[in-house]
Structure formats: C-alpha cells, structure tokens
Design a protein around this motif. Sequence first.
Motif, PDB file in Angstrom:
ATOM      1  N   UNK A 197      46.100  40.867  48.760  1.00  0.00           N
ATOM      2  CA  UNK A 197      45.982  39.980  47.607  1.00  0.00           C
ATOM      3  C   UNK A 197      45.490  40.656  46.337  1.00  0.00           C
ATOM      4  N   UNK A 198      44.932  41.860  46.426  1.00  0.00           N
ATOM      5  CA  UNK A 198      44.205  42.413  45.289  1.00  0.00           C
ATOM      6  C   UNK A 198      45.047  42.486  44.016  1.00  0.00           C
ATOM      7  N   UNK A 199      46.241  43.050  44.103  1.00  0.00           N
ATOM      8  CA  UNK A 199      47.067  43.208  42.906  1.00  0.00           C
ATOM      9  C   UNK A 199      47.453  41.854  42.318  1.00  0.00           C
ATOM     10  N   UNK A 200      47.848  40.913  43.172  1.00  0.00           N
ATOM     11  CA  UNK A 200      48.281  39.606  42.682  1.00  0.00           C
ATOM     12  C   UNK A 200      47.135  38.838  42.039  1.00  0.00           C
ATOM     13  N   UNK A 201      45.983  38.826  42.692  1.00  0.00           N
ATOM     14  CA  UNK A 201      44.843  38.094  42.150  1.00  0.00           C
ATOM     15  C   UNK A 201      44.358  38.731  40.852  1.00  0.00           C
ATOM     16  N   UNK A 202      44.326  40.051  40.803  1.00  0.00           N
ATOM     17  CA  UNK A 202      43.895  40.730  39.582  1.00  0.00           C
ATOM     18  C   UNK A 202      44.824  40.398  38.418  1.00  0.00           C
ATOM     19  N   UNK A 203      46.121  40.296  38.703  1.00  0.00           N
ATOM     20  CA  UNK A 203      47.077  39.961  37.645  1.00  0.00           C
ATOM     21  C   UNK A 203      46.877  38.527  37.162  1.00  0.00           C
ATOM     22  N   UNK A 204      46.699  37.599  38.090  1.00  0.00           N
ATOM     23  CA  UNK A 204      46.580  36.191  37.728  1.00  0.00           C
ATOM     24  C   UNK A 204      45.277  35.897  36.973  1.00  0.00           C
ATOM     25  N   UNK A 205      44.257  36.687  37.201  1.00  0.00           N
ATOM     26  CA  UNK A 205      42.963  36.442  36.554  1.00  0.00           C
ATOM     27  C   UNK A 205      42.667  37.447  35.434  1.00  0.00           C
ATOM     28  N   UNK A 206      43.684  38.149  34.977  1.00  0.00           N
ATOM     29  CA  UNK A 206      43.475  39.259  34.028  1.00  0.00           C
ATOM     30  C   UNK A 206      42.896  38.805  32.701  1.00  0.00           C
ATOM     31  N   UNK A 207      43.137  37.554  32.304  1.00  0.00           N
ATOM     32  CA  UNK A 207      42.636  37.075  31.022  1.00  0.00           C
ATOM     33  C   UNK A 207      41.341  36.282  31.155  1.00  0.00           C
ATOM     34  N   UNK A 208      40.812  36.204  32.372  1.00  0.00           N
ATOM     35  CA  UNK A 208      39.521  35.546  32.562  1.00  0.00           C
ATOM     36  C   UNK A 208      38.405  36.472  32.115  1.00  0.00           C
ATOM     37  N   UNK A 209      37.338  35.899  31.595  1.00  0.00           N
ATOM     38  CA  UNK A 209      36.128  36.679  31.399  1.00  0.00           C
ATOM     39  C   UNK A 209      35.691  37.247  32.748  1.00  0.00           C
ATOM     40  N   UNK A 210      35.242  38.469  32.735  1.00  0.00           N
ATOM     41  CA  UNK A 210      34.870  39.120  33.984  1.00  0.00           C
ATOM     42  C   UNK A 210      33.798  38.332  34.725  1.00  0.00           C
ATOM     43  N   UNK A 211      32.792  37.855  34.007  1.00  0.00           N
ATOM     44  CA  UNK A 211      31.715  37.105  34.651  1.00  0.00           C
ATOM     45  C   UNK A 211      32.242  35.792  35.215  1.00  0.00           C
ATOM     46  N   UNK A 212      33.243  35.196  34.569  1.00  0.00           N
ATOM     47  CA  UNK A 212      33.840  33.961  35.080  1.00  0.00           C
ATOM     48  C   UNK A 212      34.599  34.225  36.377  1.00  0.00           C
ATOM     49  N   UNK A 213      35.324  35.341  36.432  1.00  0.00           N
ATOM     50  CA  UNK A 213      36.041  35.693  37.652  1.00  0.00           C
ATOM     51  C   UNK A 213      35.063  35.919  38.807  1.00  0.00           C
ATOM     52  N   UNK A 214      33.939  36.574  38.509  1.00  0.00           N
ATOM     53  CA  UNK A 214      32.933  36.787  39.540  1.00  0.00           C
ATOM     54  C   UNK A 214      32.369  35.464  40.048  1.00  0.00           C
ATOM     55  N   UNK A 215      32.136  34.540  39.134  1.00  0.00           N
ATOM     56  CA  UNK A 215      31.572  33.241  39.502  1.00  0.00           C
ATOM     57  C   UNK A 215      32.551  32.439  40.351  1.00  0.00           C
ATOM     58  N   UNK A 216      33.803  32.394  39.921  1.00  0.00           N
ATOM     59  CA  UNK A 216      34.814  31.649  40.672  1.00  0.00           C
ATOM     60  C   UNK A 216      35.039  32.289  42.044  1.00  0.00           C
TER      61      UNK A 216
END
Length: 205
Positions: free
Chosen positions: A54-73
Amino acid sequence: PQLAARMPEPLLEQGHVRTELDRPFSLLDIPSPVGRKVSFFSFDLGSEGEIVLFQAAVSYLTRRWRTISAMLVGTTIATLAWILPAMSAAAAVVAAGIVVWAIGETTCSARFFQYCGTIAPSDQVAVYLGYSFFAIFLGNFYSGPWAGWLYQRFIQAPLDSGAAPTPLPFFAGVMLMGALSVVGLALYRLLVAPAVEPRQVEGTV
C-alpha cells in the motif's frame, strides 16, 4: 528446535513455532463463523506485506495533506483497526483488521520521518532524523511491559486457572496506547505545529 520443544502443542500448529503473544488468537474460545482462527504471527507477517503493497498508493493519495494531519489520520486508523480482531479471531475478520491497520501504518509511518526533516533547520536535518528514532525507543520501552501485563492479567492468568480468558480488556488496553497517541498528536497539531512548521502549500489540509 529447543524453543519448539518447550512450546505447548497448540502453539505449534500450522507448521511454525508461535510465540506466547499468539495465544490470544490461537487459544481463545471465540466463535469463528467466518472461517478458521489465525495467529498473531499471521497478523504480524500479513501487516508487513500490506504495508509494502500500500505504501506507494497511500503516499500518492495523501500527498497534499499536511504531514501532521496524515500522521494523525494514520494513527487513528491503526488504532481503530484493533477493534476487528477484538471482535473475532476468525481468519476473515483478522484479515480485514490487517488491511485496515496496514493502511493506517502506511499513512503515518513514512510521513513521521518526513515531518522530522521538514521542521529541522537546514543544517540539522540529519540530527533531527537521528533523534526521531528516540520516539520509537520510547514506544518500545513502555508498550512491551504494558502489553505483557495486559496479556498476563487477562489471557494467561485465566488460562492457568482454568477460567475463560477475557480478550476485550486486553485489546482495549492495546488500543489505549493508540488513543493516547491520537490525543497527543491532536494537541500538538493545534498548539505546537503552527509555531514549528514551515508555511504549508496552499490547498493542503
């Protein structure tokens, strides 16, 4: 071989040596209408494979999220994933838990190191990335004893006394660690992150 010789027979099923941590899945008397029960060993190996997948797909889908928001989610998703194996040890249910947990882990883990590099001064990036592993050390420092106490209290002790184990408090205790992380990240995002993060790209969340 010496380890296997000391293991009770139920821990040697399916052709591999299980650790004591497998026992919540292999020995609990939980109805499994969806399929056969699987071990924590399978959960661990499955989650690692899903993370790679999943790493590549998830990283692509969340690329425009704030990093801290991605960590929280990601931390929230990984925490909630434990509800599934807590509900049933059936293979299909645990497999679903693996997938959900892997999505959460994939969303969070890579972005954690990215965040440490992002907030670091340009001449101290390596130092920040090096000290980022201190958080992993702290997690291992308290999570092992805590999970061990939970297992001994709610799984091992009842089994030793001939009583039925109580898996729900065990899983609730495991989820508590994730819940505290979620609360801590949320407070950090609200109170600290605006002061230490560089200006975010317009359109991120």
